[in-house]
Scaffold this motif. Structure first.
Motif, PDB file in Angstrom:
ATOM      1  N   LEU A 112       0.827  -1.204   0.000  1.00 43.48           N
ATOM      2  CA  LEU A 112       0.000   0.000   0.000  1.00 43.48           C
ATOM      3  C   LEU A 112       0.865   1.260   0.000  1.00 43.48           C
ATOM      4  N   GLN A 113       1.928   1.230   0.767  1.00 45.75           N
ATOM      5  CA  GLN A 113       2.796   2.399   0.878  1.00 45.75           C
ATOM      6  C   GLN A 113       3.498   2.702  -0.442  1.00 45.75           C
ATOM      7  N   HIS A 114       3.614   1.703  -1.291  1.00 45.47           N
ATOM      8  CA  HIS A 114       4.280   1.895  -2.575  1.00 45.47           C
ATOM      9  C   HIS A 114       3.594   2.987  -3.402  1.00 45.47           C
ATOM     10  N   PHE A 115       2.280   3.135  -3.233  1.00 40.32           N
ATOM     11  CA  PHE A 115       1.553   4.140  -4.001  1.00 40.32           C
ATOM     12  C   PHE A 115       1.949   5.558  -3.620  1.00 40.32           C
ATOM     13  N   ASP A 116       2.541   5.719  -2.433  1.00 38.30           N
ATOM     14  CA  ASP A 116       2.914   7.054  -1.981  1.00 38.30           C
ATOM     15  C   ASP A 116       4.004   7.664  -2.854  1.00 38.30           C
ATOM     16  N   ALA A 117       4.761   6.822  -3.536  1.00 40.21           N
ATOM     17  CA  ALA A 117       5.871   7.317  -4.342  1.00 40.21           C
ATOM     18  C   ALA A 117       5.401   8.146  -5.539  1.00 40.21           C
ATOM     19  N   GLU A 118       4.189   7.881  -6.036  1.00 35.62           N
ATOM     20  CA  GLU A 118       3.742   8.543  -7.251  1.00 35.62           C
ATOM     21  C   GLU A 118       2.350   9.171  -7.162  1.00 35.62           C
ATOM     22  N   VAL A 119       1.436   8.510  -6.479  1.00 36.53           N
ATOM     23  CA  VAL A 119       0.021   8.843  -6.630  1.00 36.53           C
ATOM     24  C   VAL A 119      -0.384  10.206  -6.071  1.00 36.53           C
ATOM     25  N   PRO A 120      -0.161  10.514  -4.783  1.00 40.30           N
ATOM     26  CA  PRO A 120      -0.752  11.726  -4.200  1.00 40.30           C
ATOM     27  C   PRO A 120      -0.337  13.019  -4.905  1.00 40.30           C
ATOM     28  N   HIS A 121       0.947  13.155  -5.262  1.00 36.41           N
ATOM     29  CA  HIS A 121       1.389  14.413  -5.867  1.00 36.41           C
ATOM     30  C   HIS A 121       1.159  14.447  -7.372  1.00 36.41           C
ATOM     31  N   ARG A 122       1.300  13.315  -8.058  1.00 39.20           N
ATOM     32  CA  ARG A 122       1.136  13.313  -9.517  1.00 39.20           C
ATOM     33  C   ARG A 122      -0.313  13.557  -9.928  1.00 39.20           C
ATOM     34  N   PHE A 123      -1.262  13.229  -9.072  1.00 39.11           N
ATOM     35  CA  PHE A 123      -2.653  13.520  -9.394  1.00 39.11           C
ATOM     36  C   PHE A 123      -2.860  15.024  -9.606  1.00 39.11           C
ATOM     37  N   LEU A 124      -2.035  15.827  -8.957  1.00 38.21           N
ATOM     38  CA  LEU A 124      -2.182  17.287  -9.024  1.00 38.21           C
ATOM     39  C   LEU A 124      -1.467  17.900 -10.225  1.00 38.21           C
ATOM     40  N   SER A 125      -0.994  17.092 -11.146  1.00 32.34           N
ATOM     41  CA  SER A 125      -0.209  17.606 -12.272  1.00 32.34           C
ATOM     42  C   SER A 125      -0.933  18.631 -13.140  1.00 32.34           C
ATOM     43  N   PRO A 126      -2.281  18.624 -13.250  1.00 33.05           N
ATOM     44  CA  PRO A 126      -2.919  19.708 -14.023  1.00 33.05           C
ATOM     45  C   PRO A 126      -2.718  21.095 -13.406  1.00 33.05           C
ATOM     46  N   TRP A 127      -2.502  21.164 -12.087  1.00 37.27           N
ATOM     47  CA  TRP A 127      -2.346  22.452 -11.414  1.00 37.27           C
ATOM     48  C   TRP A 127      -0.916  22.988 -11.495  1.00 37.27           C
ATOM     49  N   PHE A 128       0.049  22.083 -11.534  1.00 30.98           N
ATOM     50  CA  PHE A 128       1.455  22.496 -11.608  1.00 30.98           C
ATOM     51  C   PHE A 128       2.302  21.287 -12.024  1.00 30.98           C
ATOM     52  N   LYS A 129       3.543  21.544 -12.415  1.00 34.58           N
ATOM     53  CA  LYS A 129       4.425  20.446 -12.781  1.00 34.58           C
ATOM     54  C   LYS A 129       4.725  19.614 -11.543  1.00 34.58           C
ATOM     55  N   ALA A 130       4.367  18.334 -11.627  1.00 34.88           N
ATOM     56  CA  ALA A 130       4.453  17.485 -10.429  1.00 34.88           C
ATOM     57  C   ALA A 130       5.522  16.403 -10.555  1.00 34.88           C
ATOM     58  N   GLY A 131       6.421  16.550 -11.494  1.00 33.48           N
ATOM     59  CA  GLY A 131       7.447  15.529 -11.666  1.00 33.48           C
ATOM     60  C   GLY A 131       8.421  15.453 -10.502  1.00 33.48           C
ATOM     61  N   ASP A 132       8.734  16.598  -9.929  1.00 30.94           N
ATOM     62  CA  ASP A 132       9.619  16.664  -8.767  1.00 30.94           C
ATOM     63  C   ASP A 132       8.758  16.557  -7.512  1.00 30.94           C
ATOM     64  N   LYS A 133       8.906  15.459  -6.770  1.00 32.02           N
ATOM     65  CA  LYS A 133       8.039  15.199  -5.616  1.00 32.02           C
ATOM     66  C   LYS A 133       8.167  16.271  -4.550  1.00 32.02           C
ATOM     67  N   VAL A 134       9.400  16.679  -4.247  1.00 37.17           N
ATOM     68  CA  VAL A 134       9.618  17.676  -3.191  1.00 37.17           C
ATOM     69  C   VAL A 134       8.952  18.995  -3.557  1.00 37.17           C
ATOM     70  N   LEU A 135       9.183  19.458  -4.784  1.00 39.73           N
ATOM     71  CA  LEU A 135       8.564  20.707  -5.220  1.00 39.73           C
ATOM     72  C   LEU A 135       7.048  20.590  -5.287  1.00 39.73           C
ATOM     73  N   ALA A 136       6.562  19.416  -5.733  1.00 39.71           N
ATOM     74  CA  ALA A 136       5.110  19.199  -5.828  1.00 39.71           C
ATOM     75  C   ALA A 136       4.464  19.319  -4.449  1.00 39.71           C
ATOM     76  N   TYR A 137       5.127  18.782  -3.425  1.00 34.08           N
ATOM     77  CA  TYR A 137       4.591  18.897  -2.064  1.00 34.08           C
ATOM     78  C   TYR A 137       4.534  20.370  -1.654  1.00 34.08           C
ATOM     79  N   GLN A 138       5.586  21.135  -1.982  1.00 35.73           N
ATOM     80  CA  GLN A 138       5.617  22.553  -1.622  1.00 35.73           C
ATOM     81  C   GLN A 138       4.513  23.320  -2.344  1.00 35.73           C
ATOM     82  N   TYR A 139       4.378  23.062  -3.643  1.00 37.40           N
ATOM     83  CA  TYR A 139       3.335  23.740  -4.400  1.00 37.40           C
ATOM     84  C   TYR A 139       1.954  23.426  -3.825  1.00 37.40           C
ATOM     85  N   SER A 140       1.740  22.159  -3.482  1.00 39.99           N
ATOM     86  CA  SER A 140       0.422  21.770  -2.972  1.00 39.99           C
ATOM     87  C   SER A 140       0.137  22.423  -1.628  1.00 39.99           C
ATOM     88  N   GLN A 141       1.148  22.499  -0.777  1.00 40.34           N
ATOM     89  CA  GLN A 141       0.944  23.090   0.546  1.00 40.34           C
ATOM     90  C   GLN A 141       0.721  24.603   0.470  1.00 40.34           C
TER      91      GLN A 141
END
Length: 343
Positions: A112-141
């Motif tokens: 189950l934890q394996h999905f954390d690597a891609e799913v939560p932040h990549r779903f938000l890719s229409p709002w911003f570039k979500a390829g970089d996980k660290v930056l995607a977390y910052q953008y989302s927050q």
């Protein structure tokens, strides 16, 4: 299918979440979020959402045997979890969710934890570039571009601006998601029937009382019929109405796929295939005899129309023509994971 408009929200970006989809996780992630929001949650544990993803897709994979694609990680996770947790293919969604959220199995947690690597932040890719996980977390927050939620280490938090929209339009949003999922899965299962009804419905088989009356007419006329599987004599009140091709594949109760059978054999057969080289001829001859009797005794019987879904006219219910209809369906069912009954 369009989503309800709201002037202060970027609805177009939410709709774009399912563009260029290459896996099923986006669909089930969103369905899991909507389900949690409907329960009144705004801060939602990731682990719960991952468990919901598995629970939502359980029947589709395990019971109806739809393929998510060879590389789909959600399908592989479900298949592995089923073995690890000893869950049945017809376990209820709430039970699966509860079981997975409370599981002490390390392998289940890891899957189950394996999905954390891609799913939560990549779903938000229409709002911003979500390829970089660290930056995607910052953008989302920072709720960049009024994105749907913020992502943190162990949970997500729904953007307050979206909360009422999600609650008020939950039904439409789920329908939108299922519609896009059905379109996606049709490309992976091009010849599988009734895909939409294999996505969000618990398999509920209807009582076949009316279909039994059809066969009662036939058996009363003949006195008895032989079970094509066991050769046992079947009489009125002493037979099961059996799906020749598995119900879980065809997902219907049309008469051309229903025959009387020995009740004990019907129970053991369940949703398994039988080899056509052995059973098609007796199946066909029984159906052909039934058609002749019904056309004579009840020429306006409503179930005669069922046969028009595989032949253009009942007079064309012929061996080769019917075999050419059923054989590809049996092959597709086999390729999708339906097992053969050992006879």
């Amino acid at each position: 299918m369009n989503l309800p408009h709201q002037s202060d929200l970027p609805i177009n970006l939410l709709a774009a979440c399912f563009n260029n989809t290459v896996a099923t996780y986006k669909f089930y992630w969103f369905l899991a979020i909507i389900g949690r929001v409907e329960n009144g949650e705004m801060t939602i544990a990731k682990h719960s959402l991952f468990a919901e993803m598995v629970a939502h897709s359980w029947y589709t994979v395990n019971y109806f045997h739809l393929s998510f694609g060879k590389q789909d990680k959600l399908q592989r996770a479900i298949e592995e979890i089923k073995v690890i947790e000893h869950l049945t293919i017809d376990a209820k969604r709430d039970l699966i969710f509860k079981h997975l959220t409370q599981s002490s199995e390390k392998n289940t947690t890891k899957i189950l934890q394996h999905f954390d690597a891609e799913v939560p932040h990549r779903f938000l890719s229409p709002w911003f570039k979500a390829g970089d996980k660290v930056l995607a977390y910052q953008y989302s927050q920072n709720l960049t571009n009024n994105c749907l939620y913020s992502v943190y280490k162990d949970y997500i938090e729904i953007n307050p601006n979206w909360l009422n929209y999600l609650k008020q339009n939950a039904g439409i949003l789920k329908d939108f998601c299922y519609w896009n999922l059905a379109v996606y899965l049709q490309t992976k299962n091009p010849n599988v029937p009734d895909i939409p009804n294999k996505l969000n419905k618990v398999p509920m088989r209807k009582a076949l009382g009316e279909q039994r009356k059809f066969w009662d007419i036939v058996i009363n006329e003949l006195g008895s019929v032989d079970c094509i599987y066991t050769n046992s004599k079947l009489t009125v009140g002493h037979y099961a109405v059996e799906h020749f091709l598995p119900y879980a594949f065809v997902s219907h109760d049309l008469m051309w796929n229903l025959i009387p059978a020995d009740p004990s054999f019907n129970s053991s057969k369940s949703d398994k295939l039988v080899p056509l080289e052995k059973y098609f001829r007796p199946y066909f001859e029984l159906q052909q005899t039934a058609l002749q009797i019904i056309q004579d005794k009840a020429p306006k019987h409503k179930f005669l129309e069922d046969y028009l879904t595989i032949v253009p006219d009942i007079s064309l219910f012929e061996y080769d023509r019917v075999f050419d209809q059923l054989q590809p369906m049996a092959t597709i069912a086999k390729n999708n994971g339906f097992e053969f009954l050992l006879t």
